[in-house]
Design an enzyme around this catalytic site. Structure first.
Site, short mmCIF file in Angstrom:
data_model
loop_
_atom_site.label_atom_id
_atom_site.label_comp_id
_atom_site.label_asym_id
_atom_site.label_seq_id
_atom_site.Cartn_x
_atom_site.Cartn_y
_atom_site.Cartn_z
CG LEU A 82 -1.95 -1.19 1.18
CD1 LEU A 82 -2.81 -1.18 2.44
CD2 LEU A 82 -2.80 -1.23 -0.06
CB CYS A 83 4.46 1.94 -0.23
SG CYS A 83 5.00 1.71 1.46
CG HIS A 84 1.08 6.74 -2.00
ND1 HIS A 84 0.84 6.57 -0.65
CD2 HIS A 84 -0.12 7.05 -2.55
CE1 HIS A 84 -0.43 6.78 -0.41
NE2 HIS A 84 -1.04 7.08 -1.54
CG MET A 120 6.54 2.66 4.73
SD MET A 120 6.87 1.58 6.15
CE MET A 120 7.27 0.05 5.33
CD GLU A 121 9.07 5.41 0.41
OE1 GLU A 121 8.14 5.06 -0.34
OE2 GLU A 121 8.87 5.87 1.56
CG ASP A 135 23.53 -12.68 -0.59
OD1 ASP A 135 23.36 -13.91 -0.45
OD2 ASP A 135 23.81 -12.15 -1.67
#
Length: 165
Positions: A82-84, A120-121, A135
């Site tokens: 739901l992130c833009h 969020m970014e 990794d």
């Protein structure tokens, strides 16, 4: 310092029926928005030494993790349902070698002039940078732990500025 109240903490990604819904930001003012997030990758001292000296067999793992974090921030709208999708104007991913705690600290900053925040970014940049370090080092260190990913501060928007105490 935080100026949020309990009333500000409603779930904005649910509609009146309780269904997942992308927030409509079209009526929000365009402001400069910045978010800073951090996280850690805890590791063996020998692994940290390898990273710090640039002697890891896979090369400069911090440079690769930096690019991965930047790419991840740019893809956040594709990764989190739901992130833009955002037009970020700045993404910065930095690393600090913390020998005392045998870990790498990751700090990510995201910025834009827009109608929605960039927390969020910044979190995604930090998370993917940490995953990339993991990794690239997992062959020499099976006990690494990714830890403490969180937003440190944000600014801009209707709710104003916030900084973790």
């Amino acid at each position: 310092m935080s100026n949020f109240t309990e009333q500000d903490m409603s779930l904005t990604h649910l509609n009146a029926n309780g269904e997942a819904s992308m927030v409509d930001v079209s009526e929000k003012a365009i402001t400069t928005r910045i978010a800073i997030a951090e996280g850690y990758v805890n590791m063996l001292t020998s692994t940290l030494d390898m990273i710090a000296s640039g002697e890891h067999a896979k090369g400069d793992v911090l440079s690769v993790a930096r690019v991965a974090g930047i790419q991840a921030a740019k893809q956040c709208g594709n990764l989190i349902p739901l992130c833009h999708p955002l037009m970020l104007t700045k993404i910065k991913v930095d690393f600090q070698i913390d020998r005392a705690n045998s870990r790498v600290r990751i700090e990510s900053l995201c910025k834009l002039n827009g109608q929605t925040g960039v927390e969020m970014e910044a979190l995604t940049a930090t998370s993917v940078a940490a995953l990339t370090l993991f990794d690239m080092c997992k062959a020499v260190d099976k006990v690494m732990v990714i830890d403490g990913i969180k937003v440190l501060e944000k600014s801009g928007g209707k709710s104003g500025d916030w900084k973790r105490a």
